[in-house]
Structures are given as C-alpha cells and as structure tokens.
Enzyme design. Sequence first.
Site, PDB file in Angstrom:
ATOM      1  CB  SER A 227      86.926  23.456 -19.261  1.00 14.28           C
ATOM      2  OG  SER A 227      85.658  24.231 -19.237  1.00 14.28           O
TER       3      SER A 227
ATOM      4  CE1 TYR B 114      89.215  26.646 -15.512  1.00  8.20           C
ATOM      5  CE2 TYR B 114      87.271  26.962 -17.257  1.00  8.20           C
ATOM      6  CZ  TYR B 114      88.063  26.255 -16.150  1.00  8.20           C
ATOM      7  OH  TYR B 114      87.478  24.828 -15.592  1.00  8.20           O
TER       8      TYR B 114
END
Length: 237
Positions: free
Chosen positions: A132, A146
Amino acid sequence: GGSLHGKSALVLGGSRGIGAAIVRRLAAEGAAVTFTYAGSRDAAERLAAETGATAAMTDSADRDAVIARVRESGPLDVLVVNAGVGAFGDPLEQDPDEVDRLVRINVTAPYHAAVEAARRMPEGGRIIVIGSVNGDRIPFPGLSAYAMSKSALQGMARGLARDFGPRGITVNVVQPGPIDTDMNPADGPMKDVMHAVMALKRHGRPEDVAGMVNWLAGPEAGFVTGAMHTIDGGFGA
Ligand code: NDP
C-alpha cells in the site's frame, strides 16, 4: 491478451476487489490461475465459473494452510499475494488480537508463501505482493497497524529479491492508493479526506492495479526486482 500463455499463477485472496481483478486479468492473458478465498465462497465460485480459474478455500491467517496451498499448487511461474485486511482506529483502543491477526494475514502469510513458492519456482518466476502507499506515507491517524504491515513488505521484497535474484526470480511490491473496493468504497465516509491529499481527486479501479500486476508478471518486467511500484493517484506525492 496472451502474454502469460502457458504460465501457472496462484493469487492469494482473489475472491473480491483488487484480487478478483487480478484473477480476471491473469486468466485473460492465458495463465492457468488458482486463487484462494476465506469468507466469500459464493463470489469465489462465480469468479471461477466466469474465468476458468480454480478457487480454493485457504485462510491466510493460518500460516501452515497457506504454505500447504502454495505447495499443492505445484511449481508456480507467478505468485501474487493480495489477501490483506485493515484494522483502523486508535491504537490505544484496538484489540491486540485483531492487530496480531492483521500481522498474520498481511505479513506472515506473504513471507512464507513467497519462500515456499520460490522452492520450486523456475527461472523467470515472479513474486508480486500487494502492499500500500501507506507503506510510505501515513497522512492520517488510525493507520498504524495497517501501515506497519505494509512497510514490512518493503523490507521483505528487498531481501527476497537478493535471495532469489541469482535464480532469475523477481520480487516486487505493488502499492495502491485508494481503490474502489469493499475495503475502501469510492463513496465511503473517508473519501473527501483521502481525495484532499491526492493529485487525482478520485479513487482508482481494481483493474488499474491488475494492469500493473500483469505487467510485472509478464515478459517486459524481467529486469525489475526489489522495487516498490506505487499506483496511488498521487496520494504519496
Ligand atoms: P477487499 O476487502 O475488498 O478484498 C479482500 C480480498 O482478500 C478478498 O478477496 C478476501 O477474500 C481476501 N482475504 C481477506 N482476508 C483473507 C484471509 N484471511 N484469507 C484469504 N483471503 C483473504 O480488499 P481490497 O481488494 O481493497 O484489497 C486487496 C489488497 O490491496 C489488500 O492487501 C489491501 O491491503 C490492498 N490495498 C487496498 C487498497 C484500497 O484502497 N482498496 C489500497 C492499498 C492497498 P474473502 O472475502 O473470501 O475472505
């Protein structure tokens, strides 16, 4: 189409969203594709019927099940690790078990899947992990766990690229920004906050990410390894 004709591919986490777009694209390019799912059996079976790919239930939170699935899939030309989860919120309030489960799915599974795939991967093999842009940039609170997991994939890819490079196997990370999926709907409550930090003030599509994965899996990308490939509408710019 046809750039992956004769190639064997496994996509971990392919039932929905970005993973489903990757399954469609790799299958359209001629690869023999197996993909895993955990909770979305109906979606997985529909996708298998649509694409001719094979669906297999494997929970990425279960390390040994992931390793067994990779082994059972036979020698792979292409491994794509897409399965990932979010655990967003105040770290002081988060359930530690939820954070640990995120680490198992987002970090432990990709590492062991990549290592297991490399055991029998031929020259020219491709290992592609979906990270990401949050591996590079965290413009908002509530993303720590995350982001930690996505940054971990960067070190993994750099290291494994060195380990497997002598065998002609490449290892790369694709780093999406906001992509319209169940995890991050284009009309969700965070859309304006996200678009505010982007150069292109909109979500991307799963197919955009699948195109980059297809390129990395294909014959033109043989000299690309140990690298992060950001596709984020300028979220990290
Ligand atoms: P979705 O939540 O829409 O889909 C997740 C996919 O991963 C589903 O197919 C799901 O399968 C599978 N999956 C989740 N947990 C497991 C598990 N334990 N075992 C097996 N499969 C699992 O997510 P996205 O498509 O949006 O995201 C895909 C990847 O892209 C993730 O790694 C995510 O972190 C990353 N990403 C997404 C961005 C976005 O904005 N959407 C931005 C940056 C990165 P099932 O339903 O069958 O359990």
